[in-house]
Design an enzyme around this catalytic site. Structure first.
Site, PDB file in Angstrom:
ATOM      1  N   MET A  33      39.524  48.165  35.420  1.00 17.44           N
ATOM      2  CA  MET A  33      39.164  48.150  34.026  1.00 17.44           C
ATOM      3  C   MET A  33      39.394  46.750  33.482  1.00 17.44           C
ATOM      4  O   MET A  33      40.501  46.232  33.597  1.00 17.44           O
ATOM      5  CB  MET A  33      40.011  49.196  33.291  1.00 17.44           C
ATOM      6  CG  MET A  33      40.711  48.702  32.047  1.00 17.44           C
ATOM      7  SD  MET A  33      41.564  49.968  31.157  1.00 17.44           S
ATOM      8  CE  MET A  33      43.209  49.705  31.726  1.00 17.44           C
ATOM      9  N   PRO A  34      38.393  46.114  32.917  1.00 17.67           N
ATOM     10  CA  PRO A  34      38.638  44.812  32.312  1.00 17.67           C
ATOM     11  C   PRO A  34      39.270  44.971  30.928  1.00 17.67           C
ATOM     12  O   PRO A  34      38.873  45.832  30.143  1.00 17.67           O
ATOM     13  CB  PRO A  34      37.249  44.191  32.206  1.00 17.67           C
ATOM     14  CG  PRO A  34      36.302  45.321  32.237  1.00 17.67           C
ATOM     15  CD  PRO A  34      36.969  46.429  32.991  1.00 17.67           C
ATOM     16  N   THR A  35      40.273  44.147  30.685  1.00 23.04           N
ATOM     17  CA  THR A  35      40.866  44.034  29.354  1.00 23.04           C
ATOM     18  C   THR A  35      40.577  42.625  28.882  1.00 23.04           C
ATOM     19  O   THR A  35      40.944  41.652  29.544  1.00 23.04           O
ATOM     20  CB  THR A  35      42.382  44.289  29.392  1.00 23.04           C
ATOM     21  OG1 THR A  35      42.606  45.612  29.897  1.00 23.04           O
ATOM     22  CG2 THR A  35      42.987  44.158  28.009  1.00 23.04           C
TER      23      THR A  35
ATOM     24  N   ASP B 250      38.392  47.391  27.621  1.00 29.25           N
ATOM     25  CA  ASP B 250      39.262  47.270  26.448  1.00 29.25           C
ATOM     26  C   ASP B 250      39.119  45.867  25.884  1.00 29.25           C
ATOM     27  O   ASP B 250      39.112  44.880  26.638  1.00 29.25           O
ATOM     28  CB  ASP B 250      40.732  47.495  26.820  1.00 29.25           C
ATOM     29  CG  ASP B 250      41.031  48.942  27.175  1.00 29.25           C
ATOM     30  OD1 ASP B 250      40.447  49.838  26.538  1.00 29.25           O
ATOM     31  OD2 ASP B 250      41.846  49.158  28.077  1.00 29.25           O
TER      32      ASP B 250
END
Length: 62
Positions: A1-3, A40
């Site tokens: 998941m990229p933040t 996110d």
């Protein structure tokens, strides 16, 4: 998941922030091949008096 962490000067409206995070999310989905739910975006509003470039506070730049 990229933040994705974004630091910017305070003063943007909620509408501007909404459009921005939508565009950033869409770009992440397109380029990273992830789903929107996995992205996110964290926004940090910074006062100009708390940010400096080249040894000068942005609040003191003309």
């Amino acid at each position: 998941m990229p933040t994705i962490r974004v630091e910017m000067f305070e003063g943007r409206t909620p509408e501007q922030k909404r459009e921005f995070v939508k565009a950033v999310t869409e770009a992440a989905v397109k380029t990273l091949g992830t789903s929107p739910e996995a992205v996110d975006v964290i926004l940090f509003d910074i006062k100009k008096s708390d940010w400096a470039s080249a040894g000068v506070l942005w609040s003191e730049k003309k």
